[in-house]
Design a protein around this motif. Structure first.
Motif, PDB file in Angstrom:
ATOM      1  N   ALA A   1      -9.016  -1.065   2.314  1.00  0.00           N
ATOM      2  CA  ALA A   1      -9.325  -0.272   3.793  1.00  0.00           C
ATOM      3  C   ALA A   1     -10.259  -1.024   4.205  1.00  0.00           C
ATOM      4  O   ALA A   1     -10.703  -1.007   5.181  1.00  0.00           O
TER       5      ALA A   1
ATOM      6  N   ALA B   1      -4.658  -4.652   1.948  1.00  0.00           N
ATOM      7  CA  ALA B   1      -5.646  -4.474   3.137  1.00  0.00           C
ATOM      8  C   ALA B   1      -6.058  -6.158   3.746  1.00  0.00           C
ATOM      9  O   ALA B   1      -6.414  -5.973   4.208  1.00  0.00           O
ATOM     10  N   GLU B   2      -5.945  -6.591   2.381  1.00  0.00           N
ATOM     11  CA  GLU B   2      -7.068  -7.974   2.812  1.00  0.00           C
ATOM     12  C   GLU B   2      -6.510  -9.145   3.170  1.00  0.00           C
ATOM     13  O   GLU B   2      -6.327  -9.408   4.481  1.00  0.00           O
TER      14      GLU B   2
ATOM     15  N   LYS C   1     -12.472  -2.987   6.698  1.00  0.00           N
ATOM     16  CA  LYS C   1     -12.352  -2.423   7.843  1.00  0.00           C
ATOM     17  C   LYS C   1     -11.097  -2.791   8.827  1.00  0.00           C
ATOM     18  O   LYS C   1     -10.614  -2.908   9.738  1.00  0.00           O
ATOM     19  N   VAL C   2      -9.969  -2.439   7.523  1.00  0.00           N
ATOM     20  CA  VAL C   2      -8.495  -2.098   8.378  1.00  0.00           C
ATOM     21  C   VAL C   2      -7.229  -0.964   7.983  1.00  0.00           C
ATOM     22  O   VAL C   2      -6.866  -1.353   8.039  1.00  0.00           O
ATOM     23  N   GLU C   3      -8.384   0.217   8.124  1.00  0.00           N
ATOM     24  CA  GLU C   3      -7.746   1.329   8.307  1.00  0.00           C
ATOM     25  C   GLU C   3      -6.189   1.764   8.806  1.00  0.00           C
ATOM     26  O   GLU C   3      -5.625   2.049   8.360  1.00  0.00           O
ATOM     27  N   LYS C   4      -7.237   1.714  10.271  1.00  0.00           N
ATOM     28  CA  LYS C   4      -5.992   1.546  11.318  1.00  0.00           C
ATOM     29  C   LYS C   4      -4.759   0.788  11.128  1.00  0.00           C
ATOM     30  O   LYS C   4      -3.257   1.291  11.522  1.00  0.00           O
ATOM     31  N   LYS C   5      -4.867  -0.554  10.458  1.00  0.00           N
ATOM     32  CA  LYS C   5      -3.858  -0.782  10.556  1.00  0.00           C
ATOM     33  C   LYS C   5      -2.743  -1.096   9.810  1.00  0.00           C
ATOM     34  O   LYS C   5      -1.617  -0.349   9.652  1.00  0.00           O
TER      35      LYS C   5
ATOM     36  N   LEU D   1      -4.426  -8.328   5.453  1.00  0.00           N
ATOM     37  CA  LEU D   1      -4.678  -7.183   6.861  1.00  0.00           C
ATOM     38  C   LEU D   1      -5.789  -8.162   7.784  1.00  0.00           C
ATOM     39  O   LEU D   1      -5.819  -7.483   9.225  1.00  0.00           O
ATOM     40  N   ARG D   2      -6.479  -8.719   7.720  1.00  0.00           N
ATOM     41  CA  ARG D   2      -8.179  -8.563   8.231  1.00  0.00           C
ATOM     42  C   ARG D   2      -7.124  -9.953   8.676  1.00  0.00           C
ATOM     43  O   ARG D   2      -7.024 -11.102   9.010  1.00  0.00           O
ATOM     44  N   ALA D   3      -8.000 -10.312  10.100  1.00  0.00           N
ATOM     45  CA  ALA D   3      -7.392 -10.639  11.452  1.00  0.00           C
ATOM     46  C   ALA D   3      -8.418 -12.209  11.644  1.00  0.00           C
ATOM     47  O   ALA D   3      -7.290 -13.867  11.422  1.00  0.00           O
TER      48      ALA D   3
END
Length: 195
Positions: A178, A142-143, A182-186, A145-147
Motif C-alpha cells: 500500500a 494494492a496495485e 501510495k494507496v494506504e488510505k484506500k 487500487l491505483r487510480a
C-alpha cells in the motif's frame, strides 16, 4: 532412451513440454519430430508442445512466449482465486523498455513498470494445472487500487472480501505494498468496511 525422457518430462508437466526443456535434458530434436509426426504431441506454438488430449493452456503458452511478463491486476486476482471474473484479455506486467506491439497483437493487455517489477512474484497454477508467474495477492490488491489502472469496483470489492474471508491476511505485507503504490488510505478503508 530419449523417448523415455521426453515422456517423463511430458508427464511431469501435465502433458506439456517446451523446446528449452528438450534442450536442457539433452534430448535430440528428432525425438520431438518423431512424436509430432506420430501425432503423440502437437505444436501449440513455437517452442511449446503438448499431448493432443491436454487442455490448451493459453496463459501458460503466453507466458512462455513472453517470458519477461508477469500476470498482474485482474488476471492475477483471478489466478489467486480472489476474483470469479475471467479477464477478457490477460493482463501482464513488463519491465520498462519492453516493446509491446507483438504483445498487444497477441491479445495481451500489457502494463509497463518503471520500478518494482520483480517485487512480489510468485508461481500460481492456471486452470490447466500449469505453473505461471503472477504477483502475490497482497501486491495485486494494492496495485489494483491505483487510480491509473481504473479497475472496476465490482472486481476490487469482492476481491478484498474474498481475501479477508480466506483468513490469511498478511497486514504487514499488504501495507508495505500500500505504501509502495501510495494507496494506504484506500486499503485502510476497505479493511475497515470488512472488519
Amino acid at each position: 532412451m530419449s523417448d523415455l525422457d521426453l515422456d517423463y518430462i511430458l508427464d511431469e508437466n501435465k502433458g506439456f513440454i517446451t523446446f528449452n526443456q528438450v534442450k536442457e535434458a539433452g534430448i535430440p530434436y528428432n525425438a520431438v519430430a518423431k512424436k509430432l509426426e506420430a501425432g503423440e504431441i502437437e505444436k501449440d506454438e513455437r517452442g511449446v508442445y503438448r499431448r493432443p488430449n491436454v487442455y490448451v493452456d493459453e496463459l501458460y503458452t503466453l507466458q512462455y512466449r513472453y517470458s519477461k511478463g508477469i500476470y498482474s491486476l485482474e488476471t492475477a486476482l483471478w489466478l489467486q482465486g480472489l476474483s470469479l471474473r475471467v479477464p477478457a484479455a490477460p493482463v501482464m506486467s513488463f519491465p520498462y523498455g519492453t516493446n509491446t506491439k507483438q504483445i498487444k497483437e497477441a491479445g495481451v493487455n500489457p502494463v509497463i513498470l518503471r520500478s518494482n517489477f520483480e517485487e512480489g512474484v510468485v508461481e500460481v497454477k492456471t486452470p490447466g494445472g500449469q505453473l505461471v508467474r503472477a504477483y502475490e495477492a497482497e501486491r495485486t490488491l494494492a496495485e489494483c487500487l491505483r487510480a491509473v489502472y481504473k479497475i472496476d469496483i465490482q472486481i476490487i470489492a469482492p476481491a478484498f472480501k474474498t481475501y479477508v474471508a480466506n483468513g490469511k491476511i498478511d497486514f504487514a505485507r499488504l501495507f508495505r505494498y500500500a505504501k509502495m503504490f501510495k494507496v494506504e488510505k484506500k486499503i485502510q478503508s476497505y479493511l475497515e468496511v470488512l472488519s
